[in-house]
Motif scaffolding. Structure first.
Motif, short mmCIF file in Angstrom:
data_model
loop_
_atom_site.label_atom_id
_atom_site.label_comp_id
_atom_site.label_asym_id
_atom_site.label_seq_id
_atom_site.Cartn_x
_atom_site.Cartn_y
_atom_site.Cartn_z
N MET A 1 -8.50 13.56 26.48
CA MET A 1 -8.10 12.71 27.59
C MET A 1 -8.91 13.08 28.83
SD MET A 1 -4.30 12.14 29.05
CE MET A 1 -4.06 11.54 30.67
N THR A 2 -9.39 12.09 29.54
CA THR A 2 -10.20 12.30 30.73
C THR A 2 -9.31 12.61 31.93
OG1 THR A 2 -11.78 10.72 29.86
CG2 THR A 2 -11.97 11.25 32.18
N THR A 3 -9.72 13.57 32.73
CA THR A 3 -8.98 13.91 33.93
C THR A 3 -9.04 12.75 34.92
OG1 THR A 3 -9.56 16.23 33.63
CG2 THR A 3 -8.80 15.59 35.81
N THR A 4 -7.87 12.34 35.40
CA THR A 4 -7.76 11.24 36.34
C THR A 4 -6.87 11.69 37.49
OG1 THR A 4 -7.94 9.67 34.52
CG2 THR A 4 -7.09 8.82 36.60
N TYR A 5 -7.36 11.51 38.72
CA TYR A 5 -6.59 11.95 39.88
C TYR A 5 -7.01 11.19 41.13
CZ TYR A 5 -10.81 14.69 40.85
OH TYR A 5 -12.11 15.06 41.09
N LEU A 6 -6.20 11.29 42.15
CA LEU A 6 -6.46 10.66 43.44
C LEU A 6 -6.89 11.72 44.43
CD1 LEU A 6 -5.98 7.80 44.86
CD2 LEU A 6 -3.89 8.84 45.76
N ARG A 7 -7.90 11.39 45.25
CA ARG A 7 -8.29 12.29 46.34
C ARG A 7 -8.72 11.46 47.54
NH1 ARG A 7 -13.68 12.02 47.16
NH2 ARG A 7 -15.12 11.98 45.40
N ARG A 8 -8.75 12.10 48.70
CA ARG A 8 -9.25 11.43 49.89
C ARG A 8 -10.73 11.12 49.72
NH1 ARG A 8 -5.60 11.56 54.13
NH2 ARG A 8 -4.19 13.34 54.09
N ALA A 9 -11.11 9.97 50.23
CA ALA A 9 -12.53 9.59 50.17
C ALA A 9 -13.32 10.41 51.18
CB ALA A 9 -12.68 8.10 50.45
N LYS A 10 -14.58 10.64 50.85
CA LYS A 10 -15.52 11.34 51.74
C LYS A 10 -16.65 10.38 52.08
CE LYS A 10 -15.92 14.39 48.42
NZ LYS A 10 -16.27 15.48 47.56
N LEU A 11 -17.33 10.65 53.15
CA LEU A 11 -18.45 9.80 53.56
C LEU A 11 -19.50 9.69 52.46
CD1 LEU A 11 -18.94 8.05 55.96
CD2 LEU A 11 -20.22 9.90 57.03
N ALA A 12 -19.65 10.74 51.67
CA ALA A 12 -20.60 10.72 50.55
C ALA A 12 -20.21 9.70 49.49
CB ALA A 12 -20.70 12.12 49.93
N ASP A 13 -18.97 9.23 49.49
CA ASP A 13 -18.49 8.24 48.53
C ASP A 13 -18.78 6.81 48.97
OD1 ASP A 13 -17.25 10.32 47.05
OD2 ASP A 13 -15.43 10.16 48.27
#
Length: 192
Positions: free
Chosen positions: A1-13
């Protein structure tokens, strides 16, 4: 199973996030919706979301699969509602904006995971009420509203050169449930 999670976006995104926005814009057009067809959200709006720390990315493996903004402050667009009313008009609320899933991940149920995580983050920020809006031709977002128990409350107007009318949805969680203490270090990072 692939790791799936939420994180804050960064300018690099930002580049990848705009790529996902453009894919969503094309899908909306294909569906016959004028939503996002006037050029918004644009790069500046997404960069502002990132700088205000309200922009989130859903990560699958090491790839950005989805994006959204979770605004915890009052949204002036939601002040005037027509043909209905908010259930909790004077209570604090979180607004979900600019939701998009990468074309590479459509059909995998990730919009449900994205919304579930956003609601969790909002709950951790002491929000029991959640709102979002969408165009009447955006059946995909209306299906998400239905799946999560959001109630159609009326109509609002947004800044949109093509068609400013939007359907306004609201979810009201039980107000008596509050998170008092977080012992998990991962979840502490979501609190501000």
């Amino acid at each position: 199973m692939t790791t799936t999670y939420l994180r804050r976006a960064k300018l690099a995104d930002l580049y990848k996030m705009m790529e996902i926005i453009e894919e969503a814009r094309a899908l909306l057009k294909q569906d016959g919706s004028p939503q996002w067809q006037d050029g918004h959200p644009d790069r500046k709006a997404i960069a502002t979301d990132i700088s205000q720390e309200i922009s989130w990315v859903l990560i699958v493996g090491d790839q950005i699969a989805g994006i959204a903004a979770l605004q915890l402050t009052h949204d002036p667009t939601y002040k005037d509602i027509h043909n209905g009313q908010w259930k909790q008009p004077n209570e604090p609320y979180a607004t979900i904006h600019r939701v998009a899933i990468s074309s590479k991940y459509r059909g995998h149920g990730l919009s449900k995971l994205l919304f579930s995580n956003l609601i969790t983050v909002g709950q951790l920020q002491k929000r029991s009420n959640f709102r979002f809006d969408t165009h009447e031709k955006n059946q995909r977002m209306q299906k998400i509203a239905q799946n999560f128990g959001f109630i159609r409350r009326g109509e609002i107007n947004v800044v949109d050169k093509n068609d400013p009318k939007r359907i306004a949805f609201e979810l009201n969680l039980h107000r008596n449930y509050k998170i008092h203490k977080v012992t998990n270090n991962f979840m502490k990072g979501l609190l501000k």
